[in-house]
Design a protein around this motif. Structure first.
Motif, PDB file in Angstrom:
ATOM      1  N   HIS A  33      41.598  28.899  47.988  1.00 50.18           N
ATOM      2  CA  HIS A  33      40.568  29.927  47.802  1.00 50.18           C
ATOM      3  C   HIS A  33      41.029  31.265  48.390  1.00 50.18           C
ATOM      4  O   HIS A  33      40.802  32.317  47.808  1.00 50.18           O
ATOM      5  CB  HIS A  33      39.263  29.473  48.463  1.00 50.18           C
ATOM      6  CG  HIS A  33      38.180  30.503  48.466  1.00 50.18           C
ATOM      7  ND1 HIS A  33      37.519  30.905  47.325  1.00 50.18           N
ATOM      8  CD2 HIS A  33      37.629  31.222  49.477  1.00 50.18           C
ATOM      9  CE1 HIS A  33      36.617  31.823  47.641  1.00 50.18           C
ATOM     10  NE2 HIS A  33      36.674  32.034  48.936  1.00 50.18           N
TER      11      HIS A  33
ATOM     12  N   THR B 230      27.711  24.942  49.699  1.00 53.24           N
ATOM     13  CA  THR B 230      28.981  25.610  49.428  1.00 53.24           C
ATOM     14  C   THR B 230      29.768  24.789  48.398  1.00 53.24           C
ATOM     15  O   THR B 230      29.406  23.633  48.122  1.00 53.24           O
ATOM     16  CB  THR B 230      29.849  25.728  50.703  1.00 53.24           C
ATOM     17  OG1 THR B 230      30.473  24.468  50.965  1.00 53.24           O
ATOM     18  CG2 THR B 230      29.037  26.166  51.907  1.00 53.24           C
ATOM     19  N   PRO B 231      30.850  25.329  47.870  1.00 48.65           N
ATOM     20  CA  PRO B 231      31.672  24.563  46.928  1.00 48.65           C
ATOM     21  C   PRO B 231      32.364  23.346  47.558  1.00 48.65           C
ATOM     22  O   PRO B 231      32.859  22.495  46.833  1.00 48.65           O
ATOM     23  CB  PRO B 231      32.726  25.583  46.468  1.00 48.65           C
ATOM     24  CG  PRO B 231      32.152  26.913  46.779  1.00 48.65           C
ATOM     25  CD  PRO B 231      31.279  26.727  47.970  1.00 48.65           C
TER      26      PRO B 231
ATOM     27  N   GLU C 127      28.306  33.162  52.057  1.00 48.36           N
ATOM     28  CA  GLU C 127      28.144  33.304  50.606  1.00 48.36           C
ATOM     29  C   GLU C 127      29.149  34.322  50.057  1.00 48.36           C
ATOM     30  O   GLU C 127      29.790  34.099  49.037  1.00 48.36           O
ATOM     31  CB  GLU C 127      26.712  33.716  50.268  1.00 48.36           C
ATOM     32  CG  GLU C 127      26.424  33.656  48.795  1.00 48.36           C
ATOM     33  CD  GLU C 127      24.936  33.702  48.484  1.00 48.36           C
ATOM     34  OE1 GLU C 127      24.593  34.174  47.391  1.00 48.36           O
ATOM     35  OE2 GLU C 127      24.118  33.267  49.318  1.00 48.36           O
ATOM     36  N   GLU C 128      29.310  35.437  50.759  1.00 45.72           N
ATOM     37  CA  GLU C 128      30.287  36.448  50.346  1.00 45.72           C
ATOM     38  C   GLU C 128      31.708  35.881  50.376  1.00 45.72           C
ATOM     39  O   GLU C 128      32.504  36.127  49.479  1.00 45.72           O
ATOM     40  CB  GLU C 128      30.193  37.684  51.252  1.00 45.72           C
ATOM     41  CG  GLU C 128      28.909  38.465  51.062  1.00 45.72           C
ATOM     42  CD  GLU C 128      28.676  39.537  52.116  1.00 45.72           C
ATOM     43  OE1 GLU C 128      27.757  40.350  51.918  1.00 45.72           O
ATOM     44  OE2 GLU C 128      29.402  39.582  53.132  1.00 45.72           O
ATOM     45  N   TYR C 129      32.009  35.098  51.407  1.00 49.03           N
ATOM     46  CA  TYR C 129      33.330  34.470  51.530  1.00 49.03           C
ATOM     47  C   TYR C 129      33.590  33.556  50.326  1.00 49.03           C
ATOM     48  O   TYR C 129      34.624  33.654  49.676  1.00 49.03           O
ATOM     49  CB  TYR C 129      33.418  33.677  52.838  1.00 49.03           C
ATOM     50  CG  TYR C 129      34.640  32.797  52.939  1.00 49.03           C
ATOM     51  CD1 TYR C 129      35.858  33.309  53.382  1.00 49.03           C
ATOM     52  CD2 TYR C 129      34.585  31.451  52.587  1.00 49.03           C
ATOM     53  CE1 TYR C 129      36.984  32.505  53.466  1.00 49.03           C
ATOM     54  CE2 TYR C 129      35.701  30.647  52.666  1.00 49.03           C
ATOM     55  CZ  TYR C 129      36.899  31.173  53.107  1.00 49.03           C
ATOM     56  OH  TYR C 129      38.016  30.367  53.180  1.00 49.03           O
ATOM     57  N   PHE C 130      32.640  32.688  50.033  1.00 52.88           N
ATOM     58  CA  PHE C 130      32.832  31.740  48.932  1.00 52.88           C
ATOM     59  C   PHE C 130      32.835  32.426  47.564  1.00 52.88           C
ATOM     60  O   PHE C 130      33.416  31.910  46.620  1.00 52.88           O
ATOM     61  CB  PHE C 130      31.796  30.610  48.982  1.00 52.88           C
ATOM     62  CG  PHE C 130      32.116  29.582  50.034  1.00 52.88           C
ATOM     63  CD1 PHE C 130      33.221  28.747  49.899  1.00 52.88           C
ATOM     64  CD2 PHE C 130      31.343  29.456  51.173  1.00 52.88           C
ATOM     65  CE1 PHE C 130      33.541  27.811  50.867  1.00 52.88           C
ATOM     66  CE2 PHE C 130      31.650  28.518  52.153  1.00 52.88           C
ATOM     67  CZ  PHE C 130      32.754  27.696  51.997  1.00 52.88           C
ATOM     68  N   ASN C 131      32.228  33.602  47.471  1.00 51.78           N
ATOM     69  CA  ASN C 131      32.244  34.369  46.222  1.00 51.78           C
ATOM     70  C   ASN C 131      33.458  35.289  46.134  1.00 51.78           C
ATOM     71  O   ASN C 131      33.563  36.088  45.190  1.00 51.78           O
ATOM     72  CB  ASN C 131      30.953  35.186  46.072  1.00 51.78           C
ATOM     73  CG  ASN C 131      29.757  34.319  45.739  1.00 51.78           C
ATOM     74  OD1 ASN C 131      29.902  33.270  45.108  1.00 51.78           O
ATOM     75  ND2 ASN C 131      28.582  34.726  46.173  1.00 51.78           N
ATOM     76  N   GLY C 132      34.365  35.201  47.104  1.00 48.00           N
ATOM     77  CA  GLY C 132      35.580  36.009  47.086  1.00 48.00           C
ATOM     78  C   GLY C 132      35.373  37.465  47.444  1.00 48.00           C
ATOM     79  O   GLY C 132      36.230  38.307  47.174  1.00 48.00           O
ATOM     80  N   LYS C 133      34.259  37.771  48.099  1.00 51.69           N
ATOM     81  CA  LYS C 133      33.947  39.161  48.441  1.00 51.69           C
ATOM     82  C   LYS C 133      34.105  39.454  49.930  1.00 51.69           C
ATOM     83  O   LYS C 133      33.787  40.550  50.378  1.00 51.69           O
ATOM     84  CB  LYS C 133      32.523  39.488  47.999  1.00 51.69           C
ATOM     85  CG  LYS C 133      32.372  39.428  46.491  1.00 51.69           C
ATOM     86  CD  LYS C 133      30.991  39.809  46.046  1.00 51.69           C
ATOM     87  CE  LYS C 133      30.948  39.910  44.545  1.00 51.69           C
ATOM     88  NZ  LYS C 133      29.902  39.204  43.914  1.00 51.69           N
ATOM     89  N   ARG C 134      34.557  38.490  50.710  1.00 46.56           N
ATOM     90  CA  ARG C 134      34.713  38.680  52.152  1.00 46.56           C
ATOM     91  C   ARG C 134      35.969  37.971  52.631  1.00 46.56           C
ATOM     92  O   ARG C 134      36.173  36.798  52.349  1.00 46.56           O
ATOM     93  CB  ARG C 134      33.490  38.139  52.898  1.00 46.56           C
ATOM     94  CG  ARG C 134      33.626  38.196  54.412  1.00 46.56           C
ATOM     95  CD  ARG C 134      32.336  37.845  55.110  1.00 46.56           C
ATOM     96  NE  ARG C 134      31.337  38.897  54.947  1.00 46.56           N
ATOM     97  CZ  ARG C 134      31.258  39.982  55.708  1.00 46.56           C
ATOM     98  NH1 ARG C 134      32.122  40.167  56.684  1.00 46.56           N
ATOM     99  NH2 ARG C 134      30.322  40.882  55.502  1.00 46.56           N
TER     100      ARG C 134
END
Length: 164
Positions: A154, A11-12, A57-64
């Protein structure tokens, strides 16, 4: 009794170590980069943990903005009650430890609530990072204040105002 399985996801804010079984996610903690080998990171994710990796992954990509996972944290009755209250703090919002204690029905339990938050085994999904000091300070985060600050930013990025 089924033995919990583990996987790792980059993760970032570090390497997420995810543990669980068919009964749900038991823990998500974040390790510093470099503590897990690339071979371990590339290993196949156990089926019972795949959806957790997808949602992170969706959370960290701003999609969740919320998680839909079965969680199965291990803790005392009081800790579980505190952790369940964390799930009521919406994405992009914060609550003070005092507000959380009041919501749980005992303003005097603020230290016990803060201690239970600190023992939350399922980071990010059970959002203890959304609890701050009454004065707005970013206090008490087992993963380090810099990670708490990153997660809050974030979830609530500063929008640049247009000059025209």
């Amino acid at each position: 009794m089924e033995k919990p399985q583990t996987t790792y996801y980059k993760t970032p804010i570090g390497i997420a170590e995810i543990t669980g079984d068919k009964n749900g996610i038991q823990s998500i903690s974040v390790l510093d980069d470099g503590t897990i080998s690339e071979d371990v990171l590339r290993a196949k994710t156990p089926e019972c943990l795949q959806e957790c990796v997808v949602q992170l992954e969706e959370y960290f990509n701003g999609k969740r903005a919320s998680f839909n996972l079965t969680v199965n944290p291990k803790g005392t009755k009081f800790q579980i009650k505190v952790w369940k209250s964390l799930l009521k703090i919406n994405y992009g919002k914060t609550k003070s430890y005092l507000e959380q204690s009041k919501a749980l029905g005992d303003v005097k339990a603020i230290r016990a609530v803060a201690t239970a938050n600190g023992k939350n085994p399922i980071w990010i999904v059970i959002p203890c990072h959304r609890v701050i000091g009454s004065d707005g300070s970013l206090t008490g985060y087992a993963g380090g204040i810099w990670r708490k600050k990153w997660l809050l930013a974030h979830e609530n990025p500063v929008k640049q105002q247009s000059l025209f």
